[in-house]
Design a protein around this motif. Structure first.
Motif, PDB file in Angstrom:
ATOM      1  N   ARG A  45       0.851  -1.197   0.000  1.00 16.29           N
ATOM      2  CA  ARG A  45       0.000   0.000   0.000  1.00 16.29           C
ATOM      3  C   ARG A  45       0.876   1.232   0.000  1.00 16.29           C
ATOM      4  O   ARG A  45       1.992   1.214   0.525  1.00 16.29           O
ATOM      5  N   GLN A  46       0.332   2.320  -0.554  1.00 16.12           N
ATOM      6  CA  GLN A  46       1.064   3.577  -0.491  1.00 16.12           C
ATOM      7  C   GLN A  46       0.447   4.407   0.616  1.00 16.12           C
ATOM      8  O   GLN A  46      -0.751   4.667   0.615  1.00 16.12           O
ATOM      9  N   ARG A  47       1.257   4.785   1.589  1.00 14.01           N
ATOM     10  CA  ARG A  47       0.730   5.509   2.745  1.00 14.01           C
ATOM     11  C   ARG A  47       1.284   6.924   2.757  1.00 14.01           C
ATOM     12  O   ARG A  47       2.232   7.220   3.476  1.00 14.01           O
ATOM     13  N   GLY A  48       0.742   7.778   1.924  1.00 14.91           N
ATOM     14  CA  GLY A  48       1.104   9.191   1.898  1.00 14.91           C
ATOM     15  C   GLY A  48       2.595   9.399   1.873  1.00 14.91           C
ATOM     16  O   GLY A  48       3.316   8.748   1.119  1.00 14.91           O
ATOM     17  N   ALA A  49       3.048  10.292   2.746  1.00 14.54           N
ATOM     18  CA  ALA A  49       4.455  10.677   2.754  1.00 14.54           C
ATOM     19  C   ALA A  49       5.372   9.510   3.115  1.00 14.54           C
ATOM     20  O   ALA A  49       6.550   9.500   2.769  1.00 14.54           O
ATOM     21  N   VAL A  50       4.830   8.534   3.825  1.00 12.51           N
ATOM     22  CA  VAL A  50       5.651   7.405   4.261  1.00 12.51           C
ATOM     23  C   VAL A  50       6.065   6.538   3.071  1.00 12.51           C
ATOM     24  O   VAL A  50       7.105   5.889   3.088  1.00 12.51           O
ATOM     25  N   GLY A  51       5.230   6.552   2.041  1.00 12.76           N
ATOM     26  CA  GLY A  51       5.561   5.774   0.853  1.00 12.76           C
ATOM     27  C   GLY A  51       4.978   4.376   0.914  1.00 12.76           C
ATOM     28  O   GLY A  51       4.022   4.131   1.640  1.00 12.76           O
ATOM     29  N   PHE A  52       5.564   3.482   0.157  1.00 15.89           N
ATOM     30  CA  PHE A  52       5.014   2.138   0.026  1.00 15.89           C
ATOM     31  C   PHE A  52       5.438   1.273   1.209  1.00 15.89           C
ATOM     32  O   PHE A  52       6.598   1.308   1.620  1.00 15.89           O
ATOM     33  N   ASN A  53       4.517   0.489   1.736  1.00 14.53           N
ATOM     34  CA  ASN A  53       4.914  -0.581   2.643  1.00 14.53           C
ATOM     35  C   ASN A  53       3.838  -1.665   2.708  1.00 14.53           C
ATOM     36  O   ASN A  53       2.773  -1.532   2.114  1.00 14.53           O
ATOM     37  N   VAL A  54       4.182  -2.740   3.394  1.00 14.65           N
ATOM     38  CA  VAL A  54       3.247  -3.866   3.512  1.00 14.65           C
ATOM     39  C   VAL A  54       2.970  -4.120   4.985  1.00 14.65           C
ATOM     40  O   VAL A  54       3.806  -3.816   5.842  1.00 14.65           O
TER      41      VAL A  54
END
Ligand code: GAL
Length: 315
Positions: A45-54
């Motif tokens: 998932r892409q979480r705004g400023a945090v970027g991609f993670n699972v």
């Protein structure tokens, strides 16, 4: 059966499934290698400023006698579904697990970067097991020197002392600290290295009495130039030596990022550097590049090879 390494290509386990052991490390014990890493077989998932993670799945372990063919030993430290406050909860981050053996306690000790999905928790988790392939019992987490801790590794020296290396101060500075004799906590012996240098993804090897440290820059999942440093003492001072990579795509570490270096058992001077080739939009599809460490004169060199095997080290 595989008889060679094929960096960058899909690496299947003995069941024919792609290996899920990202940001990993390798432990050698009684004739077998154990590869621990992040299982990222979950939706990216892409979480705004945090970027991609699972969402965290847990730490996988694979075992091999020859380093080419790996048997899936399963999740040796699974993420936890409840309670939501648990540090290993599936909504969180479990990255860069590394395992070292403690001869005093006869335990295999796993260290890992634990985080919340916004990467603001930034602690080191510890788990232990009596056997290399687990299952690992989760003990809790540390904030070494009351600081944040993101990318990390653990290095066990010949004398049995182990050291935690971790990116701190929001990745600005790499801390290196000696662990207590039971590897349960950091001691007061620690140093701050490369201040404001923004180095992460640390990986250490010791060759002929010198320590070599591979790192990446800080650009998230995107590749950047690697760097290495040399020291007479693991706690430093470290002398920066520049980019060890040579040839095409050396400025992006061959589209990869360091995670660990380990010696090949029984072959003097033979070390394998492990890299992750992140696919940020689908992190579980990220690949691996394992490459031989070469010493040329006074330099450490990493060269891309499409295919190679352990006979490389006899050259
Ligand atoms: C990188 C780091 C990875 C992961 C990623 C998250 O800088 O090396 O392990 O934390 O950031 O964006």
């Amino acid at each position: 059966m595989k008889t060679s390494f094929t960096p960058g290509r899909i690496w299947n386990d003995l069941d024919g499934a792609p290996i899920q052991a990202h940001g990993g490390g390798v432990l050698y014990d009684h004739g077998a290698y154990y590869w621990f890493g992040e299982n990222k077989a979950s939706v990216t998932r892409q979480r705004g400023a945090v970027g991609f993670n699972v969402d965290a799945v847990g730490v996988s372990c694979y075992a091999s006698a020859d380093l080419y063919n790996w048997e899936n030993k399963g999740l040796v430290l699974p993420a936890v579904k409840e309670p939501v406050e648990h540090e290993l909860h599936t909504s969180r981050i479990i990255e860069r697990p590394k395992v070292v053996y403690n001869a005093l306690t006869r335990k295999f000790v796993m260290f890992m970067h634990l985080d919340t999905s916004d990467y603001r928790y930034a602690r080191v988790g510890i788990a232990v097991s009596d056997t290399p392939a687990g299952a690992y019992e989760y003990l809790g987490s540390l904030a070494p020197y009351n600081s944040d801790s993101r990318d990390m590794t653990v290095f066990r020296d010949d004398d049995g002392k182990a050291y935690l290396l971790h990116a701190s101060e929001w990745n600005a500075t790499l801390y290196i600290g000696e662990l207590s004799s039971d590897y349960s906590r950091t001691t007061e012996r620690f140093t701050k290295n490369f201040p404001q240098g923004y180095r992460e993804a640390p990986a250490v090897l010791k060759h002929e009495g010198k320590y070599y440290l591979l790192t990446s820059g800080c650009t998230g999942w995107d590749p950047n130039p690697a760097e290495y440093a040399v020291a007479e003492n693991i706690l430093g001072p470290w002398q920066a030596m520049g980019n060890p990579c040579v040839g095409p795509q050396s400025e992006t570490t061959f589209n990869a990022q360091s995670t660990f270096v380990f010696p090949v058992a029984g072959r003097r001077g033979a070390y394998i550097a492990m890299f992750d080739m992140w696919v940020k939009e689908d992190l579980g599809a990220s690949r691996y590049a394992w490459l031989p460490v070469q010493f040329r004169g006074d330099s450490l060199v990493i060269e891309w090879l499409d295919e190679w095997d352990l006979s490389f080290f006899r050259q």
